[in-house]
Design an enzyme around this catalytic site. Structure first.
Site, PDB file in Angstrom:
ATOM      1  N   GLY A   1      22.492  52.861  61.476  1.00 34.69           N
ATOM      2  CA  GLY A   1      23.678  53.258  60.734  1.00 34.69           C
ATOM      3  C   GLY A   1      23.997  54.717  61.014  1.00 34.69           C
TER       4      GLY A   1
ATOM      5  CB  CYS B   1      18.165  53.536  64.444  1.00 33.86           C
ATOM      6  SG  CYS B   1      18.987  55.092  64.862  1.00 33.86           S
ATOM      7  CE1 TYR B   2      21.005  56.055  56.749  1.00 44.12           C
ATOM      8  CE2 TYR B   2      20.499  53.781  56.166  1.00 44.12           C
ATOM      9  CZ  TYR B   2      20.908  55.047  55.795  1.00 44.12           C
ATOM     10  OH  TYR B   2      21.204  55.309  54.487  1.00 44.12           O
TER      11      TYR B   2
ATOM     12  CG  HIS C   1      19.226  51.310  68.704  1.00 49.53           C
ATOM     13  ND1 HIS C   1      19.730  50.700  67.579  1.00 49.53           N
ATOM     14  CD2 HIS C   1      19.495  52.630  68.577  1.00 49.53           C
ATOM     15  CE1 HIS C   1      20.296  51.608  66.804  1.00 49.53           C
ATOM     16  NE2 HIS C   1      20.172  52.792  67.384  1.00 49.53           N
TER      17      HIS C   1
ATOM     18  CD  GLU D   1      19.303  47.177  68.286  1.00 43.88           C
ATOM     19  OE1 GLU D   1      20.082  47.927  67.668  1.00 43.88           O
ATOM     20  OE2 GLU D   1      18.057  47.337  68.275  1.00 43.88           O
TER      21      GLU D   1
ATOM     22  CG  ASP E   1      35.329  29.481  69.548  1.00 50.80           C
ATOM     23  OD1 ASP E   1      34.287  29.508  70.233  1.00 50.80           O
ATOM     24  OD2 ASP E   1      35.914  30.512  69.162  1.00 50.80           O
TER      25      ASP E   1
ATOM     26  CE  LYS F   1      34.157  32.279  72.758  1.00 50.25           C
ATOM     27  NZ  LYS F   1      35.299  31.788  71.966  1.00 50.25           N
TER      28      LYS F   1
END
Length: 510
Positions: A55, A82-83, A169, A171, A227, A366
């Site tokens: 954040g 992180c945050y 991070h 990710e 979709d 997605k």
């Protein structure tokens, strides 16, 4: 759903969706929730692990997002990123201060191999840092498990309580061993088995839809996009002929796409209605040049056509929508920033007589929807379909729209996409298409002077479509694309390549 669950608590981080996607890619179901979610609600969800996102705030400011320290006493493993790592330290009696040297970008980081988080990893590798504050003092019971040149606490843990934190991070793809770190948290710390897969999801979704629909009828507006196509295949498997799909072909699709959509569904167990409304849309769009006006006309006319066809069917019990998880997250909840109000979220169509809406893809990202489509044996040309705006080629034709211009652009765009695929660039480029400008220029073909249209081609690489770089297509491929279009498509004598990034440009031209 009866799956192992990891909750991502969002503290305003830009990578909240990415964390959830990475967890799901590791075969563990994951949902993003606001940091304001009550502790009792979290308990009821019975997660096997909790992840705090990053954040933009400083944890020591009174106005910054926070959470009750009770969350650390639930006997549920927690990973702060992180945050989230700084918040864990701050709430548990550690010390967080503004760093003398901020860290942004790729950073060499050293890891303790004794930590379960870094089990089996190299002891030194690159991580992605993005912080101005840092943990100066770890809380009681914690030990430091990673550090970098400017960050003495790049990771910390209290393994007895199942509390782990990383300043970097894991990710993002820039962190070399990021996927392995997340895997270790899930499988070594949380002890998951990994029961999330598209095959399992199909079984769960099909059973849920059958139970809800019963003997009722379901109506779906099928656009031919990824979709709605995957949703149609899933509903067909669940309820068969109780499903009616109305495909409104506005005549502004890419070359052969209307026929491809029909071919994909003609042999499936459902009622497929194709409405060829191209002339009707063209009449409404006659001499219209403003892109926003085009969008409004097409949107309104689509509703009118769909409404007329739906009335012929009569009363239906359920209206199906292809809402997916990013639509839900991006539409905002609580005090989360509303990135965009998605058309599938927050409003029901008032032109169809039905009692309830169903959204079986609502929990999927997605890339998961595409995997689901492959499991349901949809053809690749639908599953891997390029992003395509609802108004279709109307906003890729600059200026007034005519039947001739649509044909020109369909043929040119088809050649462009065909050559990208032949060059094996279709997996490297995230979106690519052609735009027919309203500019004409002088050319020479044979011994004759021409005065024809200029075609622009656009190709971008992106991870989130919020920003994008132009794709660096090799010159020989560009030359072949240009040569084929000029020689095979009438009324085009000049090709230009759009080499602007987003921002300042948008991906689409209109």
């Amino acid at each position: 759903m009866k799956h192992e669950l990891v909750i991502v608590l969002d503290f305003g981080g830009q990578y909240n969706q990415l964390i959830a996607r990475r967890v799901r890619d590791l075969n563990v179901y994951c949902e993003v929730k606001s940091y304001k979610t009550p502790i009792d609600e979290i308990k009821k969800m019975n997660p096997v692990g909790i992840i705090f996102t990053g954040g933009p705030n400083s944890v020591y400011l009174e106005t910054s997002p926070t959470i009750s320290p009770e969350i650390f006493n639930l006997n549920i493993p927690v990973l702060g990123i992180c945050y989230g790592s700084q918040l864990m330290a701050h709430l548990l009696g550690g010390e967080v201060k503004s760093a003398e040297t901020s860290e942004y970008g790729k950073t060499e980081t050293s890891f303790s191999p004794e930590s379960l988080m870094f089990k089996g990893l190299k002891e030194k590798s690159i991580t992605w840092m993005s912080h101005t504050d840092r943990i100066e003092k770890v809380p009681e019971g914690f030990k430091i498990t990673a550090f970098s040149k400017s960050c003495p606490v790049a990771a910390m843990e209290n393994s007895k309580k199942g509390l782990y934190a990383v300043q970097f991070h894991p990710e993002v793809s820039h962190t070399e061993q990021g996927n392995e770190i997340l895997r270790n948290f899930l499988y070594e710390v949380c002890g998951v088995k990994g029961d999330w897969s598209m095959k399992n999801y199909i079984n769960t979704a099909v059973n849920n839809v059958r139970e809800k629909v019963g003997d009722g009828k379901v109506l779906l507006a099928l656009s031919g996009g990824v979709d709605s196509s995957v949703l149609a295949a899933l509903l067909s498997k669940a309820v068969g002929s109780k499903l009616t799909c109305i495909f409104v072909d506005h005549g502004l699709m890419r070359k052969n796409e209307g026929d491809e959509v029909e071919a994909a569904f003609k042999d499936r167990d459902l009622n497929f209605i194709r409405v060829n409304a191209g002339e009707r849309f063209l009449t409404k769009l006659k001499d219209v040049t403003d892109p926003e006006t085009k969008r409004k006309i097409i949107g309104e006319e689509f509703i009118r056509v769909f409404e007329e066809e739906a009335k012929k069917i009569g009363k239906v019990d359920y209206f199906a929508q292809g809402t997916i998880y990013p639509d839900v997250i991006e539409s905002g909840s609580g005090d989360a920033a509303v990135i965009k109000s998605h058309h599938n979220v927050g409003g029901l169509p008032d032109y169809v007589d039905f009692k309830e809406i169903i959204e079986p893809l609502r929990l999927l990202f997605k890339d998961e929807v595409r995997r689901l489509g492959r499991e349901l044996e949809l053809p690749d040309y639908l599953v891997n379909r390029q992003p395509f705006p609802g108004p279709g080629l109307a906003i890729r034709i600059i200026g007034a729209i005519t039947e001739e211009k649509i044909k020109i652009l369909q043929d040119a765009d088809f050649i462009f996409r065909e050559e990208i695929a032949k060059a094996n660039l279709d997996t490297e480029i995230n979106q690519y298409f052609a735009v027919l400008t309203n500019m004409r220029s002088v050319g020479v073909m044979g011994d004759f002077r021409t005065y024809d249209y200029t075609l622009a081609i656009r190709a971008v690489t992106t991870t989130d479509f919020m920003t994008a770089d132009f794709a660096q297509i090799p010159y020989p491929t560009l030359a072949k694309i240009s040569n084929r279009i000029v020689n095979e498509v009438s009324n085009i004598n000049r090709i230009v390549y759009d080499i602007t990034t987003k921002p300042p440009s948008t991906i689409e031209w209109e």
